[in-house]
Motif scaffolding. Structure first.
Motif, PDB file in Angstrom:
ATOM      1  N   SER A  40       0.838  -1.362   0.075  1.00  0.00           N
ATOM      2  CA  SER A  40      -0.060   0.071   0.194  1.00  0.00           C
ATOM      3  C   SER A  40       0.773   1.169  -0.009  1.00  0.00           C
ATOM      4  CB  SER A  40      -0.814  -0.046   1.234  1.00  0.00           C
ATOM      5  OG  SER A  40      -0.371   0.249   2.597  1.00  0.00           O
ATOM      6  N   VAL A  41       2.193   1.168   0.347  1.00  0.00           N
ATOM      7  CA  VAL A  41       2.878   2.346   0.147  1.00  0.00           C
ATOM      8  C   VAL A  41       3.402   2.700  -1.079  1.00  0.00           C
ATOM      9  CG1 VAL A  41       5.295   3.152   0.858  1.00  0.00           C
ATOM     10  CG2 VAL A  41       3.967   1.875   2.330  1.00  0.00           C
ATOM     11  N   VAL A  42       2.925   4.059  -1.371  1.00  0.00           N
ATOM     12  CA  VAL A  42       3.484   4.451  -2.808  1.00  0.00           C
ATOM     13  C   VAL A  42       3.939   5.836  -2.764  1.00  0.00           C
ATOM     14  CG1 VAL A  42       1.420   3.268  -4.142  1.00  0.00           C
ATOM     15  CG2 VAL A  42       0.973   5.637  -3.122  1.00  0.00           C
ATOM     16  N   ARG A  43       3.960   6.505  -1.496  1.00  0.00           N
ATOM     17  CA  ARG A  43       4.375   7.905  -1.377  1.00  0.00           C
ATOM     18  C   ARG A  43       3.505   9.030  -2.372  1.00  0.00           C
ATOM     19  NH1 ARG A  43       5.740   8.904   3.096  1.00  0.00           N
ATOM     20  NH2 ARG A  43       6.846  10.528   2.682  1.00  0.00           N
ATOM     21  N   GLY A  44       3.605  10.187  -1.697  1.00  0.00           N
ATOM     22  CA  GLY A  44       2.789  11.105  -2.396  1.00  0.00           C
ATOM     23  C   GLY A  44       3.529  12.207  -3.300  1.00  0.00           C
ATOM     24  N   LEU A  45       4.580  11.954  -3.849  1.00  0.00           N
ATOM     25  CA  LEU A  45       5.551  12.718  -4.798  1.00  0.00           C
ATOM     26  C   LEU A  45       5.314  12.131  -6.232  1.00  0.00           C
ATOM     27  CD1 LEU A  45       8.368  13.761  -2.652  1.00  0.00           C
ATOM     28  CD2 LEU A  45       6.821  15.098  -3.570  1.00  0.00           C
ATOM     29  N   ALA A  46       5.136  12.809  -7.115  1.00  0.00           N
ATOM     30  CA  ALA A  46       5.066  12.223  -8.464  1.00  0.00           C
ATOM     31  C   ALA A  46       6.317  11.705  -8.963  1.00  0.00           C
ATOM     32  CB  ALA A  46       4.639  13.362  -9.317  1.00  0.00           C
ATOM     33  N   TYR A  47       7.631  12.032  -8.463  1.00  0.00           N
ATOM     34  CA  TYR A  47       8.686  11.535  -9.474  1.00  0.00           C
ATOM     35  C   TYR A  47       9.301  10.173  -8.814  1.00  0.00           C
ATOM     36  CZ  TYR A  47      10.790  14.255  -5.295  1.00  0.00           C
ATOM     37  OH  TYR A  47      10.907  14.697  -4.162  1.00  0.00           O
ATOM     38  N   TYR A  48       8.803   9.538  -7.965  1.00  0.00           N
ATOM     39  CA  TYR A  48       9.339   8.010  -7.746  1.00  0.00           C
ATOM     40  C   TYR A  48       9.012   7.027  -8.716  1.00  0.00           C
ATOM     41  CZ  TYR A  48      10.136   9.805  -3.044  1.00  0.00           C
ATOM     42  OH  TYR A  48      10.365  10.467  -1.751  1.00  0.00           O
ATOM     43  N   THR A  49       9.980   6.337  -9.149  1.00  0.00           N
ATOM     44  CA  THR A  49       9.859   5.398 -10.330  1.00  0.00           C
ATOM     45  C   THR A  49       9.984   3.898  -9.752  1.00  0.00           C
ATOM     46  OG1 THR A  49      12.373   5.690 -10.624  1.00  0.00           O
ATOM     47  CG2 THR A  49      10.553   6.925 -11.888  1.00  0.00           C
ATOM     48  N   GLY A  50      10.665   3.626  -8.464  1.00  0.00           N
ATOM     49  CA  GLY A  50      11.011   2.350  -8.375  1.00  0.00           C
ATOM     50  C   GLY A  50      10.627   1.836  -6.542  1.00  0.00           C
TER      51      GLY A  50
END
Lengths: 501, 501
Positions: free
Chosen positions: B357-367
């Motif tokens: 469920s963890v995706v983090r709220g910033l657009a730039y993450y890729t991995g």
């Protein structure tokens, strides 16, 4: 010097074109302050395809072939990062890679210098028993709107926030200090001795290489009415100068008192409200033509006679001469004499001189004022300060006697450069851990963890260049060994992992 | 512990109503962290009118009479500051003494805590071989305008400067890092390992006790494509937690990868452009109703089927389960497995757990993405980070693989308070020098200078409470002696000035 706990892991990079070990000096070189060649050289440690990664004695440094520098800089990752099905990016035009006009980035070498400077500010302040404080970089605009027409007011970085409040990036720290002292009220016993190192902003026309932000060291004493306060402040700055190698031959302090002006203006019955305005005008002497100064002084209700007398007094460089003019009974002369006497006891007489032309450019000073200057006369004022016994009442509070100074980070660095006194601040790495095989990344992690764990018994990392390179190769690792290379001598030996420390 | 060079001068205060020496414990008390009484107590050392200021054995602490606290707080100065002929002040209404809404002052006790926290950030970063950097707090607004609709964009503290440039107080540090990396280009060898501790600003609606500024510790690795980067970052944070007394029972890390989402969305042929938008929506899970989440996902071109599948995958807490779903061949599963394996080698397995469920709220993450959480579930995320291999191309540059994290100064302090782990950070003063007679101010200055001079052989001030009080009294001074009182024991003795050290 105690062993440092600092450990750096080099991550192995797989590339198709690198098949042999680079000389070790290259790794070391990677972490030096200024690489001698401008090309970016990725670490190309790689597993050779046909032999194991055991470590053979290492060659000394060889110059890099020009072919290397033609390699695409990020080729090292091309094999490992696959193209993902989704692209978050909106491919844009290239942004401006520079910081906003008048501001600075602090890459590592600049940051080391900043930290060194700030550390000296802090240590000197603590030596004198001052406590560190800070305030928001964003303050209410009202804190800086004074009626004396200082330069600072026209240079405010101010705007309206989303809640329609008028706010400003702080142009100086003293108004915030005054606000906090008023807020704390009776809960803080006097005297208060506080220092701060904070960033300040001024929207200047970018002439004379000035920036729009600088860091400022402030020390302030609140609640001490006599000149022992100013004497101690100047003693702190002298201590700071000595500590970084600046002598009384390099730098001096010009000292005067605004009470000199007060006594002259009082004699000519100039209205109270003209006082701080007159100070701001006088501070421009030497920057704008004298005729202009005279005209401006006339416009704040100083008669031509008063102006002439004032200019004559302002040219004085001798306390005796001033005493002859103003008499010994006034506060101006007696406080200045007391300060020069205390300076002798503190042991910094050779650093200071009386100079009536010093008034400083801030409206709120009321007594002693001083500024540090470079004796070669090439640079702007290095620092400045004075007594401001009536600042709090301008904010609607009860006045408390106070004095302080501001010391920027720009001119002092210029001076240190001129005198060739800039410190050498090498990167602080003790051990570099490097695995020669991607399968040994786990092993390298264990080695780094052990080294870091042992390092942690030391309270502070000792600050030295990388000393050792620790290589994790597969044939050694199978025997429970790692290779250690002492980078300064080139000496290389194997050591049992359990005995590594 | 070595003697500290820290010296504080107490300035004598002349008052009409104080005629005897206060107990010494009062002086000491003045510099304690939180005075037990709210009244401000000026130092009332004074020359008695009828006897010399020689020092008699001192009484122990006596309670202050209520009469004292009724004295006007600044009465101590009233005798010494005369009313000057000119008043610079425009007497105004009282300003708001609070810092702007959502911002903080750092009075001494708060500053000590901040310095302690930052010192730990810095020491851990250096232990891992990272170099400190900083960027302007004021950046070009363009650096933060992304199209994924993150919270951060709506919360920008932005304005137009006097040169009509759109600027913003930085809401985070990573875009500045990317800008500086692009600016440095090929002059900096990879990998880059940088850390920063900087203030960040967000104009939030002031709910849930949130502030509009916080300080953030960032560590970033630029140029390392594989998960050894992420593994080392998490190791750094674990080292930090251990250092300040936080254990794996208090805190854990939830770890996942955005490639999990990528692989699911790819299977359902969702367009590329929806990816980061979908991540931002998913990050709101638990904060807004599930039906709302589903609706928003539909609106960025995810079919109802894809949404259901996505939500099912996001509920997974086991890597084995994920592997069964996605297969072992994909990057999502293989990288996560490699990270958990490295964690074992680094020695922090007990701190981490897989949580899709963890995706983090910033657009730039890729991995890989991760966040630190408090196991009692009371607080917001303590820190968060991940891989952002494609940030540079959104700025028009060439991508370089990168990963990093942000760690705020707010939640960790809340956690330390909850666990009663806040450090005791007393004021750092070794000697207090006090003259009992205004005529002895010069003598007291000499004493302080000597002590500071001797202290300077030590590199750093030892950090302890005031240990000694040095009293300069006239009858002693005539004999070349000063009085020393050890504050912890009350022991008092005379010592020759020349032998003071």
């Amino acid at each position: 010097m105690a062993a440092s706990p600092s450990v750096l892991i080099l991550h192995p990079r797989l590339t198709l074109f690198a098949t042999s070990l680079r000389p070790f000096s290259l790794i070391h070189h990677q972490f030096s302050l200024r690489p001698p060649t401008p090309s970016r050289l990725p670490i190309l440690f790689a597993r050779s395809r046909n032999h194991s990664s055991s470590i053979s004695p290492l060659p000394t440094a060889t110059p890099l072939s020009t072919d290397d520098s033609k390699e695409t800089p990020h080729a090292g990752r091309s094999g490992s990062v696959s193209s993902p099905p989704f692209q978050a990016a909106d491919y844009s035009q290239k942004i401006d890679v520079n910081p906003p006009k008048g501001t600075r980035d602090f890459p590592p070498e600049e940051m080391r210098l900043r930290n060194w400077l700030f550390q000296n500010f802090r240590e000197v302040s603590q030596l004198f028993g001052f406590e560190e404080v800070d305030y928001p970089v964003l303050e209410s605009e009202a804190l800086y709107i004074r009626k004396a027409g200082e330069e600072i007011r026209d240079q405010l970085y101010c705007f309206e926030d989303r809640g329609n409040r008028r706010v400003a990036l702080r142009p100086e720290l003293t108004p915030s200090l005054a606000r906090l002292v008023m807020q704390k009220g009776k809960s803080v016993p006097l005297p208060i001795k506080w220092f701060a190192v904070g960033q300040c902003w001024r929207y200047e026309r970018m002439t004379r290489g000035r920036r729009r932000e600088h860091y400022q060291w402030n020390m302030d004493i609140i609640g001490v009415p006599d000149v022992t306060g100013e004497a101690e402040l100047i003693s702190s700055i002298v201590t700071f100068f000595k500590r970084i190698g600046i002598t009384a031959r390099d730098v001096g302090f010009k000292i005067s008192s605004r009470k000199v002006l007060q006594e002259v203006l009082s004699f000519y019955s100039v209205p109270e409200t003209s006082f701080s305005k007159a100070c701001i005008i006088i501070d421009k002497m030497g920057k704008i033509p004298l005729e202009e100064i005279k005209k401006e002084l006339n416009s704040v209700e100083l008669s031509t006679e008063a102006v002439d007398e004032l200019l004559q007094v302002l040219s004085m460089k001798s306390l005796t001469e001033l005493e002859e003019k103003l008499g010994a009974a006034g506060e101006a002369v007696s406080e200045l004499k007391q300060l020069f006497s205390l300076a002798e006891k503190f042991g910094y007489s050779e650093w200071i001189q009386f100079d009536a032309s010093v008034v400083r450019g801030l409206a709120y000073y009321t007594g002693i004022v001083f500024e540090g200057f470079d004796r070669e006369g090439k640079l702007r004022a290095i620092c400045g300060g004075g007594r401001y016994d009536r600042l709090l009442s301008t904010f609607g509070g009860d006045d408390i006697p106070a004095c302080g100074f501001g010391f920027g980070d720009a001119v002092i660095i210029e001076l240190l450069k001129e005198r060739k006194l800039l410190p050498e601040l090498p990167l602080e790495v003790e051990n570099i851990v490097c695995s020669l095989d991607p399968d040994l990344q786990g092993a390298a992690s264990s080695v780094a963890t052990v080294l870091r764990g042992k390092g942690q018994v030391f309270k502070r990392a000792a600050r030295i260049n990388a000393r050792r390179l620790i290589l994790v190769g597969s044939s050694e690792w199978q025997r429970g060994m790692v290779s250690v290379k002492i980078l300064s001598t080139g000496e290389q030996y194997e050591v049992n992992f359990d005995e590594l420390g």
